[in-house]
Structures are given as structure tokens and as C-alpha cells.
Design a protein around this motif. Structure first.
Motif, short mmCIF file in Angstrom:
data_model
loop_
_atom_site.label_atom_id
_atom_site.label_comp_id
_atom_site.label_asym_id
_atom_site.label_seq_id
_atom_site.Cartn_x
_atom_site.Cartn_y
_atom_site.Cartn_z
N MET A 85 14.96 18.09 -7.70
CA MET A 85 14.28 16.79 -7.61
C MET A 85 12.77 16.99 -7.55
O MET A 85 12.16 16.93 -6.49
CB MET A 85 14.76 16.03 -6.38
N PRO A 86 12.13 17.18 -8.72
CA PRO A 86 10.70 17.50 -8.74
C PRO A 86 9.79 16.28 -8.83
O PRO A 86 8.60 16.42 -9.14
CB PRO A 86 10.58 18.37 -9.99
N TYR A 87 10.33 15.08 -8.59
CA TYR A 87 9.51 13.87 -8.69
C TYR A 87 9.61 13.06 -7.41
O TYR A 87 10.60 13.14 -6.67
CB TYR A 87 9.98 13.00 -9.87
N ILE A 88 8.57 12.27 -7.14
CA ILE A 88 8.57 11.33 -6.03
C ILE A 88 8.60 9.92 -6.63
O ILE A 88 7.66 9.52 -7.33
CB ILE A 88 7.33 11.49 -5.12
N ALA A 89 9.69 9.19 -6.38
CA ALA A 89 9.89 7.89 -7.03
C ALA A 89 9.70 6.76 -6.03
O ALA A 89 10.05 6.87 -4.85
CB ALA A 89 11.29 7.82 -7.63
N SER A 90 9.16 5.67 -6.53
CA SER A 90 9.04 4.46 -5.72
C SER A 90 10.38 3.74 -5.67
O SER A 90 11.08 3.62 -6.67
CB SER A 90 7.98 3.52 -6.31
N MET A 91 10.74 3.24 -4.50
CA MET A 91 11.98 2.49 -4.33
C MET A 91 11.79 1.01 -4.64
O MET A 91 12.75 0.23 -4.57
CB MET A 91 12.50 2.66 -2.90
N GLY A 92 10.57 0.61 -4.95
CA GLY A 92 10.31 -0.81 -5.19
C GLY A 92 10.32 -1.63 -3.91
O GLY A 92 10.59 -2.83 -3.91
N ILE A 93 10.02 -0.97 -2.79
CA ILE A 93 9.98 -1.60 -1.48
C ILE A 93 8.58 -1.36 -0.89
O ILE A 93 8.13 -0.22 -0.84
CB ILE A 93 11.05 -1.01 -0.55
N TYR A 94 7.93 -2.42 -0.46
CA TYR A 94 6.53 -2.31 -0.04
C TYR A 94 6.28 -3.05 1.27
O TYR A 94 6.86 -4.12 1.50
CB TYR A 94 5.59 -2.88 -1.09
N VAL A 95 5.41 -2.48 2.10
CA VAL A 95 4.80 -3.23 3.20
C VAL A 95 3.34 -3.44 2.80
O VAL A 95 2.62 -2.48 2.52
CB VAL A 95 4.87 -2.47 4.54
N VAL A 96 2.92 -4.71 2.76
CA VAL A 96 1.56 -5.04 2.35
C VAL A 96 0.92 -5.89 3.43
O VAL A 96 1.50 -6.91 3.84
CB VAL A 96 1.55 -5.81 1.01
N SER A 97 -0.25 -5.48 3.90
CA SER A 97 -0.96 -6.30 4.87
C SER A 97 -1.27 -7.66 4.27
O SER A 97 -1.60 -7.77 3.08
CB SER A 97 -2.26 -5.60 5.29
N LYS A 98 -1.16 -8.70 5.07
CA LYS A 98 -1.26 -10.07 4.57
C LYS A 98 -2.58 -10.33 3.84
O LYS A 98 -2.59 -10.82 2.71
CB LYS A 98 -1.10 -11.05 5.73
N ASP A 99 -3.71 -9.96 4.48
CA ASP A 99 -5.00 -10.23 3.85
C ASP A 99 -5.17 -9.44 2.56
O ASP A 99 -5.80 -9.91 1.60
CB ASP A 99 -6.15 -9.94 4.82
N VAL A 100 -4.58 -8.24 2.51
CA VAL A 100 -4.66 -7.42 1.30
C VAL A 100 -3.86 -8.06 0.17
O VAL A 100 -4.32 -8.12 -0.98
CB VAL A 100 -4.15 -5.99 1.58
N MET A 101 -2.68 -8.56 0.48
CA MET A 101 -1.86 -9.23 -0.54
C MET A 101 -2.58 -10.45 -1.12
O MET A 101 -2.62 -10.64 -2.35
CB MET A 101 -0.53 -9.67 0.07
N LEU A 102 -3.17 -11.26 -0.27
CA LEU A 102 -3.89 -12.44 -0.74
C LEU A 102 -5.06 -12.05 -1.64
O LEU A 102 -5.29 -12.66 -2.69
CB LEU A 102 -4.38 -13.27 0.44
N ASP A 103 -5.78 -11.01 -1.23
CA ASP A 103 -6.95 -10.57 -2.01
C ASP A 103 -6.53 -9.98 -3.36
O ASP A 103 -7.14 -10.28 -4.40
CB ASP A 103 -7.72 -9.53 -1.20
N LEU A 104 -5.49 -9.15 -3.37
CA LEU A 104 -5.07 -8.49 -4.60
C LEU A 104 -4.54 -9.48 -5.64
O LEU A 104 -4.92 -9.43 -6.82
CB LEU A 104 -3.99 -7.45 -4.31
N LEU A 105 -3.67 -10.39 -5.21
CA LEU A 105 -3.02 -11.28 -6.17
C LEU A 105 -3.90 -12.44 -6.61
O LEU A 105 -3.76 -12.94 -7.73
CB LEU A 105 -1.71 -11.81 -5.58
N ARG A 106 -4.83 -12.86 -5.75
CA ARG A 106 -5.67 -14.01 -6.11
C ARG A 106 -7.01 -13.59 -6.71
O ARG A 106 -7.48 -14.24 -7.66
CB ARG A 106 -5.93 -14.86 -4.87
#
Length: 571
Positions: free
Chosen positions: A328-349
Motif C-alpha cells: 500500500m504505497p499511497y495515502i488516500a482520502s476517505m472523503g471525510i472532512y472536519v472543516v472549521s466553520k469560518d474556514v468553510m464559509l470563507d472557502l466556499l463563498r
């Protein structure tokens, strides 16, 4: 001398049974430690370590040498406290905090450690479960239902997995976003969780948010990030610190409180759950590279060719041994995230207002602009139920012995579902081996091997079921109903007499007649025969929901008269 162990929020004291006078000391010290602890100190906790055997000992200086994991992903979660200006390090069971492994034993207790979130997850985290797209790779199972509503493991549905993980992790505010065939998903969630989530303060909920058009956004969901963006106006009304973004089609058991604590401990803006991955499956996932602190330095969504080779890393950094790291030579994302609220608002808007997907756009973009994007290693069982083959293997995996791939028998982290109040299953002269039987089944004088039998399944005499997933039925037919159907020459719900089914998925309410053989004898890999009631994908026959496969009449010699449906899979 026998002893008893007491676990307190701050102190761990072991004392003889007969010396009950230490109880008052225990309570006084615990109260003192809380009174001297400020809120910022609680949030900035560090690893605690103190050996106590028979008596309480408080170190005079803080511990400077700390036990670390083989995996250097960030800092280890901790619950140290300050008393009289000194930091006290408290013992905790030895475990890989970053390698959250849930024992799949027949009956297990996976939640064997405590977290110390402040504020706790029930007040500070909002769960957002993404229902996925149209589910074309799972078709025909998604023909009449949303992907998270697909039945799983005899009694459950896929959506029960992330919802149960949330509830077991003290997260009770949960939204489920979907836009395809959501009627059955709505019905299941309302029956399973609506009546017992809120309490008298009505604080908890599991609620479906369907895609909708508005003056501000006339389009349906364009991707995972766009789905969250369209409901940001609702999410930001909640007074929380983080958003926990989950997928609705994964099979795994995970303590999200540890995930969230790691996010806070490392001062991350975004934390991505990751797992080691082999080369064969790596192209289906987002892959990442991390530094020695677990910070993501490079992210590539579903790379192929040279780009895939460029994402290969030495996964011994995650604590894997040399042999497993080579596999297993790769590190894969599980598609599961914890995102700080203010960061999510800033990134998406503001930062990425046109981004539609988290994996391919938002996460790489956040990494490129210098946000702290951390990896959180999960090394337990996890399966993305995205294809018919993966779905089939995941279901049959729960029959594996002596240890199943995924166990529903975990007392500390159960999987919840809709209470149906069905009677126990009845098995009359049946030969059943290596199988899982759901609630309310009636099984008569047949043979079942290495199969999962869904709730309300009716299997008649002489039937043979091998390597098969039966999803069962949504309702029972009465004896009068069955006699009426027989008089009309039709077929009741269930498996008819002397039928033989091998390596197949039988969707709900299917009517399989007598003497029918559902066997892919020609090893056909792909076939779309929807008008005949079935599909074949990856060699697995799937009978469509509500399909009818008529009886096959037989001569006195036992030979089949009508061969047109006797061998599904023949050309």
C-alpha cells in the motif's frame, strides 16, 4: 488483594476495596483541578501521563519526554490539566490514537478510550452527510431509491452507518443532502430517528435536505462542495465550531470525537481522514502527500499514469511495516472532512465560489493557498460502496469466519436503524451455513450457504441459495394474497420451490418463481436486460426491485420445458 479501577475526568486512582476513605480525597482533588483550570487551558491540552498504583502521586515538573506513535501525523490528543501551576500527566490505555482500529470480532467493544472535547461535540459540531449523485454505478439498486437508502446487511440501510457513527460520537445535529429518488430515504430517516433525537430541548435531529432551486441558485447540486454551498445559509445559523462532512455510501466504524480532537489539537483549518491504499484501487481516490507533522503538502484527485506514480510515498511514515507499506504505497482520502466553520464559509463563498467538488477543487485549493490541511490516519475496515461489486463483497464480507470484515456486534458502537417490530425468523428443516439471517424471515426446507438473507424473506421448499444477497421485502403477503396470485398464474414475493440462485443480488419485493435458476453459467460480465428484470455487472446478477421471474414448468422427468429464464446469464 482485589482492586477496582475508577476512571475520572482528570484523575485515575487505583485503591484497595476496603479503603473507602480515599473516595473523599478523590472527589476533592477532582473538584480542585477543575476549579483551577481556565477555558483556554482546557482547549490547549497536551499528552497526559502519570503512573498510579495504590496511591496518588503528583509530579513536581511537567513531563518533557512524551510517548509518540510510529506515525508522526500531528500531535497526539491529550487531556492534561494544570493544578497549582504544574501540568499533571495522566495515564491512558496504550493505543494508536491516530490508527483508530475497530475490532471486527464477533462481539466487541471498540470505544475503549475517552476524548475530552471542550465544548463537547453535541454542542460544537454539525454533521453533514452527502447523499451522493445518481448512483449510476450502483444501478439498478438505485433505480427507485437514493444511494444512501440502499439496503445493507439484512436489516439496515447504508445511511445508518454514518448516522450511527455520529450518534456514537455524541454528534446529534445531522443533515443529509440528496437530490435523487429521496422518498425512501426520507421515510427511513423519519421512522428511524425522528422520534428519539430531540429530547425536551429538541437539540438533536436527523434531517434530509433535498436539492432545490432558488432565485440565488437555479441549478441542482453540481457536486459535493456545491451542495454544501447551497445550504450554507442554513448551516451558518448553527452555533458550532466545526462542520463534519461525511459520505453516505461508506461502510466503516469510526469515533469522530477523536477525529475532531485531532483537528483541534493541531490547529488545523481542514482535517482529512486518510488511509493507506494499494495501487489497484488508488486511481479511484484522492491521493495525498504529507510532511512529518501530518500536514498535507500535495493532493491529487483520482490520478492516473505518471501522475499516479508521482503520488507514491513511503507509507511506513504511517506506522506500517515494510511489507504492508510495499503493498500500500499511497495515502488516500476517505472523503471525510472536519472543516472549521469560518474556514468553510470563507472557502466556499469567497476563495472558491465556483468550486463544485471538495476532493478535486476545494481541498487542493486550500492546500495551495497555505491553509493548514492535516491528515488523520484511519487504519480500520473501510469500504466505499460505489459499485455493484463493492456492494456485493461488503455484504458477503459480514459472513466471513472466524472474523467478519465488518461486525454489527459492537456493544459500545452499535449500528442503529428503523425499529420494525418484526417477529423472529422461522427456519423449518433448513440447512443454513455461513450466513446472516435478517428479521421476520420464513425459511422452509431449503439450503442456504454463504449468503445474507434480508428481512421478511420467504424461501420455499427445495430452494438452494449460494453466495447471494437477498434484500427481502417491504411487506408480507397474506395466505389469501398468495392463493389469489397462484390462481392467476402469478408469483408471490420470495423464492419459489426448487429454485437455485448463485452469486446474485435479489432486490426487494422480487418474485422468483418455481424451478428458476439464476446462475451465470456462461460467466457473462456485463449485460443490461431490464425488460427481463435483471442486470449483470462484474459477473454478478442483480434482479431488479419488484421484478417478476415466472415459474418454469417441468415434465414428470424433471426436465425444464421453458428454458428462456432457466439460466440467467446465458446468451
Amino acid at each position: 488483594m482485589s482492586t477496582r479501577q475508577h476512571y475520572l475526568p482528570h484523575l485515575q486512582i487505583q485503591f484497595p476495596n476496603q479503603d473507602s476513605s480515599l473516595f473523599s480525597l478523590q472527589k476533592s482533588l477532582n473538584s480542585l483541578s477543575f476549579s483551577l483550570l481556565t477555558s483556554p487551558q482546557r482547549r490547549r491540552l497536551r499528552i497526559r501521563r502519570m503512573a498510579v498504583i495504590g496511591a496518588l502521586r503528583i509530579p513536581t515538573t511537567p513531563m518533557t519526554t512524551m510517548t509518540t506513535l510510529n506515525s508522526p501525523i500531528g500531535r497526539r490528543p491529550s487531556c492534561g490539566n494544570m493544578v497549582g501551576g504544574e501540568r499533571i500527566w495522566f495515564p491512558r490505555r496504550k493505543e494508536k490514537m491516530w490508527s483508530v482500529y475497530s475490532s471486527p470480532m464477533a462481539v466487541s467493544d471498540s470505544k475503549n478510550s475517552q476524548t475530552c472535547l471542550d465544548p463537547d461535540a453535541s454542542r460544537s459540531v454539525l454533521g453533514i452527510i452527502l447523499g451522493g449523485g445518481a448512483g449510476t454505478r450502483l444501478y439498478p439498486l438505485t433505480k427507485k431509491r437514493a444511494k444512501p437508502a440502499v439496503p445493507l446487511g439484512a436489516n439496515y440501510r447504508l445511511i445508518d452507518i454514518p448516522v450511527s457513527n455520529c450518534l456514537n460520537s455524541n454528534i446529534s445535529k445531522i443533515y443529509v443532502l440528496t437530490q435523487f429518488n429521496s422518498a425512501s430515504l426520507n421515510r427511513h430517516l423519519s421512522r428511524a430517528y425522528a422520534s428519539n433525537m430531540g429530547g425536551y430541548k429538541n437539540e438533536g435531529f436527523v434531517e434530509v435536505l433535498a436539492a432545490q432551486q432558488s432565485p440565488e441558485n437555479p441549478n441542482w447540486f453540481q457536486g459535493t462542495a456545491d451542495a454544501v454551498r447551497q445550504y450554507l445559509w442554513l448551516f451558518e445559523e448553527h452555533n458550532v465550531l466545526e462542520f463534519l462532512v461525511l459520505a453516505g455510501d461508506h461502510l466503516y466504524r469510526m469515533d469522530y470525537e477523536k477525529f475532531i480532537q485531532a483537528h483541534r489539537e493541531t490547529d488545523a483549518d481542514i482535517t482529512v481522514a486518510a488511509l493507506p491504499m494499494d495501487e489497484k484501487r488508488a486511481t479511484a481516490f484522492g491521493l495525498m502527500k504529507i510532511d512529518e507533522e501530518g500536514r498535507i503538502t500535495e493532493f491529487a484527485e483520482k490520478p492516473k499514469g505518471e501522475q499516479l506514480k508521482a503520488m507514491k510515498v513511503d507509507t511506513t511514515i504511517l506506522g506500517l511495516d515494510d511489507e504492508r507499506a510495499k503493498e500500500m504505497p499511497y495515502i488516500a482520502s476517505m472523503g471525510i472532512y472536519v472543516v472549521s466553520k469560518d474556514v468553510m464559509l470563507d472557502l466556499l463563498r469567497d476563495r472558491f465560489p465556483g468550486a463544485n467538488d471538495f476532493g478535486s477543487e476545494v481541498i487542493p485549493g486550500a492546500t495551495s493557498i497555505g491553509l493548514r490541511v492535516q491528515a488523520y490516519l484511519y487504519d480500520g475496515y473501510w469500504e466505499d460502496i460505489g459499485t455493484i461489486e463493492a456492494f456485493y463483497n461488503a455484504n458477503l464480507g459480514i459472513t466471513k469466519k472466524p472474523v467478519p470484515d465488518f461486525s454489527f456486534y459492537d456493544r459500545s458502537a452499535p449500528i442503529y436503524t428503523q425499529p420494525r417490530y418484526l417477529p423472529p425468523s422461522k427456519m423449518l428443516d433448513a440447512d443454513i451455513t455461513d450466513s446472516v439471517i435478517g428479521e421476520g424471515c420464513v425459511i422452509k426446507n431449503c439450503k442456504i450457504h454463504h449468503s445474507v438473507i434480508g428481512l421478511r424473506s420467504c424461501i420455499s421448499e427445495g430452494a438452494i441459495i449460494e453466495d447471494t444477497l437477498l434484500m427481502g421485502a417491504d411487506y408480507y403477503e397474506t395466505d389469501a394474497d398468495r392463493r389469489l396470485l397462484a390462481a392467476k398464474g402469478s408469483v408471490p414475493i420470495g423464492i419459489g420451490k426448487s429454485s437455485h440462485i448463485k452469486r446474485a443480488i435479489i432486490d426487494k419485493n422480487a418474485r422468483i418463481g418455481e424451478n428458476v435458476k439464476i446462475i451465470n453459467s456462461e460467466n457473462v460480465q456485463e449485460a443490461a436486460r431490464e425488460t427481463d428484470g435483471y442486470f449483470i455487472k462484474s459477473g454478478i446478477v442483480t434482479i431488479i426491485k419488484d421484478a417478476l421471474i415466472p415459474n418454469i414448468k417441468a415434465h414428470k422427468t424433471g426436465k425444464l420445458v421453458d428454458h428462456s429464464l432457466s439460466e440467467i446469464g446465458e446468451s
